[in-house]
Design an enzyme around this catalytic site. Structure first.
Site, PDB file in Angstrom:
ATOM      1  N   GLU A  83       0.810  -1.221   0.000  1.00  0.00           N
ATOM      2  CA  GLU A  83       0.000   0.000   0.000  1.00  0.00           C
ATOM      3  C   GLU A  83       0.842   1.269   0.000  1.00  0.00           C
ATOM      4  OE1 GLU A  83      -2.549  -0.678   3.362  1.00  0.00           O
ATOM      5  OE2 GLU A  83      -4.067  -1.668   2.131  1.00  0.00           O
ATOM      6  N   GLU A 114       6.973 -21.918   7.770  1.00  0.00           N
ATOM      7  CA  GLU A 114       7.394 -21.092   8.902  1.00  0.00           C
ATOM      8  C   GLU A 114       8.471 -21.764   9.752  1.00  0.00           C
ATOM      9  OE1 GLU A 114       4.684 -21.584  12.732  1.00  0.00           O
ATOM     10  OE2 GLU A 114       3.476 -20.965  11.007  1.00  0.00           O
TER      11      GLU A 114
END
Length: 305
Positions: A83, A114
């Site tokens: 953004e 992960e």
């Protein structure tokens, strides 16, 4: 610390019988619990501000901001980074979000990603991460191997390393310069860190990038004067900002923006300093991109021709 002892894995007494509640009661309970997020983030204000100052300083010198995380943490980092270009006209490589498992993991769980402590270093190397950059390792548990590995690698290069977790006294502390740790308490659904932990993460990341961009002169007051008008909504916003800050009507502001290649700050300086676009850009360059300082420079020129 064993996972069962983490604050985010504990059972929340307030939601122990949540499956017996009405829909309205579930919503009210979640809203009540979410209030804890803002309180927890507030307690970390000093650490967040320290991070903003460090990131802004590195970016002024050409450094970049990287987020790494897995699952929800990684997705929120990628979201915040993505953004920045339309909001603050940053280059895509200036704020980078990296998620364990790559782009596939944005929409689909990548099993075991992960847990790979070595993968983060390889991912950072793909972006030529170096000592002039800043790494924010996001792990609400405070122990995700992928994030720990990334911080270890970044620290070995001498980069600034900042940890983010929602658990106190986490393993991240040993691998970074300091930690931002809003402790939001047990989740409404035990262990579901996409809830309060995710909300707190989003709040902090908002502060990190927005605070940094303000420090870098990407705003004027609370106007996003460095936005990139990539769609109809943002084009309309650009016109509205120029109109508000120059007192031109919408039609005149639109024409001025066209003359200035759609660059909001250039249009404002050109109007307020009665300067051609190229001179307006030069004033902004001399002011390190700060619209406020560029207008001051232009005003001084007018007063002392």
């Amino acid at each position: 610390m064993e996972i069962g002892h983490l604050t985010t894995e504990q059972t929340n007494p307030a939601s122990i019988a949540i499956d017996t509640l009405s829909s309205l009661e579930i919503v009210q309970l979640m809203n009540q619990e979410d209030r804890r997020c803002a309180e927890a983030v507030e307690k970390e204000s000093a650490a967040i501000a320290k991070a903003v100052d460090l990131i802004a300083d590195r970016m002024k010198r050409g450094g970049r901001l990287f987020y790494i995380g897995a699952g929800t943490s990684g997705r929120l980092g990628v979201l915040d980074a993505s953004e920045c270009p339309p909001t603050f006209n940053t280059r895509p490589e200036q704020v980078v979000g990296i998620i364990a498992g790559g782009s596939t993991a944005l929409t689909t769980a990548v099993e075991g990603a992960e847990d790979d402590e070595n993968a983060a270093a390889a991912d950072l190397q793909k972006h030529h991460f170096d000592s002039g950059d800043v790494l924010v390792g996001i792990a609400t548990s405070g122990r995700t191997p992928y994030v720990v590995g990334g911080l270890q690698y970044a620290r070995s290069l001498g980069a600034i390393c900042i940890g983010f977790t929602c658990n106190p006294e986490s393993a991240l502390e040993r691998h970074c310069d300091f930690v931002i740790a809003p402790v939001v308490g047990p989740e409404v659904i035990s262990g579901s860190t996409r809830l309060k932990s995710g909300t707190a993460t989003k709040m902090v990341l908002n502060m990190l990038t927005t605070g940094t961009m303000i420090r870098l002169g990407k705003t004027y007051g609370n106007w996003m004067v460095d936005l990139r008008a990539t769609n109809i909504k943002l084009k309309a916003r650009s016109i509205r900002i120029v109109s508000a800050l120059t007192q031109l009507d919408s039609h005149a502001a639109s024409i001025l923006l066209d003359r200035c290649n759609g660059e909001v700050k250039v249009a404002i300086v050109a109007s307020q300093c009665n300067a051609p676009p190229d001179r307006a850009r030069e004033l902004l360059r001399q002011a390190d991109g700060s619209l406020r300082r560029a207008l001051q420079l232009g005003s001084s020129e007018s007063a002392n021709p």
